[in-house]
Design a protein around this motif. Structure first.
Motif, PDB file in Angstrom:
ATOM      1  N   HIS A   1      -9.909   0.596   2.112  1.00 27.57           N
ATOM      2  CA  HIS A   1      -8.457   0.819   2.203  1.00 27.57           C
ATOM      3  C   HIS A   1      -7.867  -0.007   3.350  1.00 27.57           C
ATOM      4  O   HIS A   1      -6.806  -0.624   3.195  1.00 27.57           O
ATOM      5  CB  HIS A   1      -8.204   2.316   2.418  1.00 27.57           C
ATOM      6  CG  HIS A   1      -6.853   2.668   2.926  1.00 27.57           C
ATOM      7  ND1 HIS A   1      -5.684   2.381   2.249  1.00 27.57           N
ATOM      8  CD2 HIS A   1      -6.471   3.316   4.076  1.00 27.57           C
ATOM      9  CE1 HIS A   1      -4.647   2.823   2.953  1.00 27.57           C
ATOM     10  NE2 HIS A   1      -5.104   3.389   4.057  1.00 27.57           N
TER      11      HIS A   1
ATOM     12  N   GLU B   1      -4.382   9.669   3.301  1.00 26.88           N
ATOM     13  CA  GLU B   1      -5.580   9.004   3.827  1.00 26.88           C
ATOM     14  C   GLU B   1      -6.674   9.994   4.202  1.00 26.88           C
ATOM     15  O   GLU B   1      -7.860   9.744   3.974  1.00 26.88           O
ATOM     16  CB  GLU B   1      -5.221   8.159   5.047  1.00 26.88           C
ATOM     17  CG  GLU B   1      -4.421   6.908   4.710  1.00 26.88           C
ATOM     18  CD  GLU B   1      -3.947   6.177   5.942  1.00 26.88           C
ATOM     19  OE1 GLU B   1      -3.724   4.960   5.855  1.00 26.88           O
ATOM     20  OE2 GLU B   1      -3.792   6.831   7.002  1.00 26.88           O
TER      21      GLU B   1
ATOM     22  N   TYR C   1     -12.460   4.380   3.035  1.00 27.88           N
ATOM     23  CA  TYR C   1     -11.362   4.187   3.995  1.00 27.88           C
ATOM     24  C   TYR C   1     -11.415   2.776   4.577  1.00 27.88           C
ATOM     25  O   TYR C   1     -10.375   2.157   4.821  1.00 27.88           O
ATOM     26  CB  TYR C   1     -11.459   5.229   5.111  1.00 27.88           C
ATOM     27  CG  TYR C   1     -10.277   5.229   6.043  1.00 27.88           C
ATOM     28  CD1 TYR C   1      -9.112   5.911   5.725  1.00 27.88           C
ATOM     29  CD2 TYR C   1     -10.325   4.548   7.257  1.00 27.88           C
ATOM     30  CE1 TYR C   1      -8.016   5.919   6.584  1.00 27.88           C
ATOM     31  CE2 TYR C   1      -9.244   4.551   8.131  1.00 27.88           C
ATOM     32  CZ  TYR C   1      -8.091   5.235   7.782  1.00 27.88           C
ATOM     33  OH  TYR C   1      -7.011   5.234   8.628  1.00 27.88           O
TER      34      TYR C   1
ATOM     35  N   VAL D   1       0.823  -1.213   0.000  1.00 29.18           N
ATOM     36  CA  VAL D   1       0.000   0.000   0.000  1.00 29.18           C
ATOM     37  C   VAL D   1       0.854   1.259   0.000  1.00 29.18           C
ATOM     38  O   VAL D   1       0.567   2.220  -0.719  1.00 29.18           O
ATOM     39  CB  VAL D   1      -0.945  -0.004   1.213  1.00 29.18           C
ATOM     40  CG1 VAL D   1      -1.670   1.327   1.347  1.00 29.18           C
ATOM     41  CG2 VAL D   1      -1.954  -1.138   1.082  1.00 29.18           C
TER      42      VAL D   1
ATOM     43  N   LEU E   1      -1.399   3.615  -2.206  1.00 26.59           N
ATOM     44  CA  LEU E   1      -1.739   5.025  -1.983  1.00 26.59           C
ATOM     45  C   LEU E   1      -1.220   5.945  -3.089  1.00 26.59           C
ATOM     46  O   LEU E   1      -1.916   6.902  -3.467  1.00 26.59           O
ATOM     47  CB  LEU E   1      -1.242   5.473  -0.612  1.00 26.59           C
ATOM     48  CG  LEU E   1      -2.083   4.953   0.565  1.00 26.59           C
ATOM     49  CD1 LEU E   1      -1.459   5.325   1.899  1.00 26.59           C
ATOM     50  CD2 LEU E   1      -3.515   5.482   0.486  1.00 26.59           C
TER      51      LEU E   1
ATOM     52  N   TYR F   1      -5.746   0.151  -6.522  1.00 27.64           N
ATOM     53  CA  TYR F   1      -6.156   1.415  -5.902  1.00 27.64           C
ATOM     54  C   TYR F   1      -6.555   2.433  -6.962  1.00 27.64           C
ATOM     55  O   TYR F   1      -7.540   3.159  -6.798  1.00 27.64           O
ATOM     56  CB  TYR F   1      -5.017   1.976  -5.049  1.00 27.64           C
ATOM     57  CG  TYR F   1      -5.042   1.546  -3.597  1.00 27.64           C
ATOM     58  CD1 TYR F   1      -5.403   2.431  -2.594  1.00 27.64           C
ATOM     59  CD2 TYR F   1      -4.700   0.251  -3.238  1.00 27.64           C
ATOM     60  CE1 TYR F   1      -5.420   2.051  -1.260  1.00 27.64           C
ATOM     61  CE2 TYR F   1      -4.703  -0.149  -1.912  1.00 27.64           C
ATOM     62  CZ  TYR F   1      -5.075   0.749  -0.926  1.00 27.64           C
ATOM     63  OH  TYR F   1      -5.090   0.362   0.383  1.00 27.64           O
TER      64      TYR F   1
END
Length: 536
Positions: free
Chosen positions: A353, A339, A350, A294, A299, A408
């Motif tokens: 995530h 975030e 989220y 991530v 991200l 993502y």
């Protein structure tokens, strides 16, 4: 009831923040140990023969030895750091008392075991009580939990007795001098109780560790997801510390020494020439390789999706914001700047995530990636992966990160367009008669004198005014990326204005506890605001 809840939140946030000082040292020492141990090992020097020179060998072995300082003295560092962080005044006395209390507790444990006739060299006794050398004292190794207990007790004693008045004949021992004295007495008494309860407590911890171990790869999955879900309220440090430094994260023998905690096991293995055992590899599943999918791929992919979904006219304005967030994530292992761009807009996104972070931990565990450390950034990948050789399977990380990047990117782009999420660059433009306030706008329109901006971006005076002014702030502190405050009235905190002044986000936990996410420059912002409000 509300006051009790508010006080508990403030305490837990403050406790989590105190972990950051030793953890920051630990991260640095881990890099020193990783570089030093890898470049002085035979596996590396046999391939890079120029490293066999005496000068290189001395430098790298020195680096490895220096890196051990945080690992060898970790509990006492926490026992010092917690009172230091929680104290509002006379922090030096609080820290000094933390060390004194920690030493007194362990000396009392040693007294109890010796008076009871326990053979401190007997293997059964060692296993039953958890006997170990603690700062040169044969005591019970209570690890991080014991250190946290010492830190909390000393913090309470410091708050209660730092202004203690004594009779004239004993006046010399009053005031601040009384804090280490009472800490010695109280912690010594506490130390006498530890041998009575610790064997049972240690068994409970071991059972938890075994339960997670029996969960296989799903143990790291739930750990990774839990860390992300706790991050918005700032309590993830407590969960992380439990796995890194106690039996919950695993325990086993490394080069003949019994070690507990995922991070402790990993660092011990760095300083051991033997091949890592199963206990070490299993424990490392809770460390940084699980984040890398991530942090290095996911991200950044989400950031690119937000950029492509922004209005074309707004893209130049948000590019710097997104790039700085990606750099903080990839290089620094700090994810909050990215975030918090979507947490409050789409909490369900989220949550997804968090699941993807957990899957990153699961994937790294299944594939047997063995990198370790704490941050999950590109430095960890290079130092603890690439430099340690192919046995770490570092070459799998770019592949995993690429998959997460694509996942993502397409997930976020679909979600932003499908649900018209107001991510950066998609918000409604400000009306002409109400232009956006810049970071240089004054908190008081009468004060037009130019002020120095922090990192060229943050105006401390304007930020203070947006929080509600000095009178609204009751306590002020910070962690790695956010200001943590207790305020008289959370409704006075102007979230929209704070964002215009450079804040990433604002969290109002209740009517009195507020967090303002600033980013890596938060310490400088806090230091600039603190003198204006005259709090810690």
């Amino acid at each position: 009831m509300q006051k009790t809840k508010s006080a508990l939140w403030e305490f837990l946030q403050g406790l989590g923040k105190t972990f950051m000082l030793p953890v920051a040292l630990l991260a640095f020492c881990g890099i020193m140990l990783g570089i030093g141990s890898s470049l002085s090992s035979e596996a590396v020097t046999d391939n890079l023969t120029f490293l066999q020179g005496e000068g290189f060998h001395l430098v790298f072995t020195w680096m490895a030895g220096t890196g051990l300082v945080a690992f060898k003295f970790l509990p006492v560092l926490f026992a010092i750091a917690i009172p230091l962080g929680l104290a509002r005044e006379d922090k030096g006395v609080a820290a000094f008392s933390g060390f004194v209390g920690f030493a007194a507790m362990n000396l009392a444990v040693n007294f109890y075991l010796t008076a009871k006739g326990v053979d401190l060299e007997d293997e059964k006794a060692i296993a039953h009580y958890g006997i170990a050398d603690v700062i040169g004292i044969q005591s019970i190794d209570t690890g991080l939990l014991g250190a946290v207990a010492v830190g909390i007790v000393v913090s309470v004693l410091h708050q209660r007795f730092r202004t203690q008045r004594m009779p004239d004949a004993l006046a010399f021992f009053g005031g601040l001098r009384f804090v280490p004295i009472i800490s010695t007495l109280v912690l010594s008494l506490l130390g006498l109780l530890i041998p009575l309860v610790w064997p049972t407590f240690n068994g409970w911890i071991t059972d938890i560790g075994r339960a997670i171990g029996h969960a296989g790869a799903f143990g790291p999955f739930f750990f990774g997801m839990g860390e992300v879900l706790l991050r918005p309220i700032g309590l993830h440090h407590i969960l992380v510390a439990m796995f890194r430094f106690t039996d919950v994260g695993g325990s086993g023998a490394v080069c003949g020494d019994q070690v507990s905690g995922a991070l402790n096991l990993f660092y011990a293995q760095l300083n051991c020439s033997g091949a890592p055992g199963e206990s070490v590899t299993n424990a490392t599943h809770f460390l940084s390789q699980g984040k890398m999918a991530v942090y290095l791929g996911g991200l950044p992919g989400a950031a690119l999706a937000m950029y492509h979904c922004a209005n074309k006219k707004m893209r130049p304005e948000i590019k710097a914001l997104l790039i700085s967030g990606v750099v903080a994530c990839v290089v620094g292992g700090i994810t909050e700047p990215l975030e918090f761009l979507f947490l409050f807009i789409a909490p369900w996104l989220y949550l997804i995530h968090a699941v993807l972070v957990g899957l990153g931990f699961l994937t790294a565990a299944i594939l047997g990636v063995f990198i370790g450390n704490t941050d999950g950034n590109v430095i960890d990948w290079l130092v603890f992966g690439v430099l340690q050789g192919t046995t770490t399977k570092w070459y799998l990380i770019p592949v995993i990160a690429a998959v997460w990047f694509a996942a993502y990117y397409f997930l976020f782009r679909w979600a932003i367009v499908r649900f018209d999420l107001k991510t950066p660059g998609r918000e409604e433009p400000a009306e002409e008669e109400a232009p956006q306030e810049s970071a240089t706008d004054s908190a008081d329109s009468a004060d037009s004198a130019p002020r120095e901006l922090i990192a060229g971006k943050y105006d401390a005076v304007a930020i203070l005014d947006a929080i509600g002014g000095a009178g609204n702030i009751q306590t002020l502190d910070n962690c790695i990326t956010r200001l943590r405050m207790t305020v008289a009235d959370a409704e006075q905190v102007d979230e929209a204005r704070l964002k215009k002044l450079g804040a990433v986000g604002v969290i109002k936990l209740d009517a009195h506890n507020v967090q303002v996410i600033i980013g890596p420059q938060v310490q400088s912002v806090k230091d600039a605001i603190a003198p204006m409000v005259k709090v810690g």
